[in-house]
Scaffold this active site. Sequence first.
Site, PDB file in Angstrom:
ATOM      1  N   SER A 143      -4.801  -1.766   0.512  1.00  0.00           N
ATOM      2  CA  SER A 143      -3.379  -1.549   0.755  1.00  0.00           C
ATOM      3  C   SER A 143      -2.631  -2.767   0.263  1.00  0.00           C
ATOM      4  O   SER A 143      -3.204  -3.868   0.163  1.00  0.00           O
ATOM      5  CB  SER A 143      -3.125  -1.363   2.255  1.00  0.00           C
ATOM      6  N   TYR A 156      -3.129  -4.614  11.194  1.00  0.00           N
ATOM      7  CA  TYR A 156      -3.476  -3.849   9.994  1.00  0.00           C
ATOM      8  C   TYR A 156      -3.589  -4.767   8.788  1.00  0.00           C
ATOM      9  O   TYR A 156      -4.517  -4.644   7.980  1.00  0.00           O
ATOM     10  CB  TYR A 156      -2.409  -2.785   9.772  1.00  0.00           C
TER      11      TYR A 156
END
Length: 259
Positions: A143, A156
């Site tokens: 990501s 995250y």
Amino acid sequence: MAAAAPSAASRIAVVTGASSGIGAATARQLAAAGYRVVLTARRKDRIEALAEELTKAGHSAVAYQLDVTDRAAVDEFASAFKTIGVLVNNAGGALGADPVATGDPDHWRSMYETNVIGTLNVTQALLPKLEASGDGVVVVVSSTAGHGTYEGGAGYVAAKHGEHVLAETLRLEIVGRPVRVVEIAPGMVRTEEFALTRFGGDTDKAAKVYEGVAEPLTADDVAETITWAVTRPSHVNIDLLVVRPRAQASNTKVHREQG
């Protein structure tokens, strides 16, 4: 440059987290590119339905229920293969958007286990099979969170930084062996579940993530990028490919249309 057809020795592609979103879209596109796709996820009904869809369309696909955080189950799964050509480490996800001061340690632990340890488990178990193919590819779907921080995302972000480092280090450690290591780092992608899962099923909070953004990336956009990277000639390695929608300049800079 035209996509290279998979060789007989490398035609099997394993996709984790294939029950929805980017994983399901990647499975569809790799199947269309000529791979025999092995769909893995915890939700057996979802991957079985996808395998049936692909088979009816004339492709080769099989479903295998798997929790990537269960090392014994991963090892048992890997024992079924002599060789594979492609591993797409897509299983992962985000939980919560709290600041460091009040973040839920259980959320942090779960994200690390799924995104990092899950990727480690499957990669370790299948790496000998990838090398045995003579032309293997490990894909890590990380990501943009693995390449920059943002408020409310530390858990995250930490997990995705770990996943990025795993891919980067593996590439250094196996250089000279017939396995490529590819990292695909998507930015804002609108899928049916990512934001909804992150916010515990709160549809209003999930909708606000994409509010005013005319065209976030889709799962198909990312799947096409993954398939393109995998099907480059075997001497070409796409080390890292960051893909964002045009409206997103960074993790914290997004153009939103006024309603």
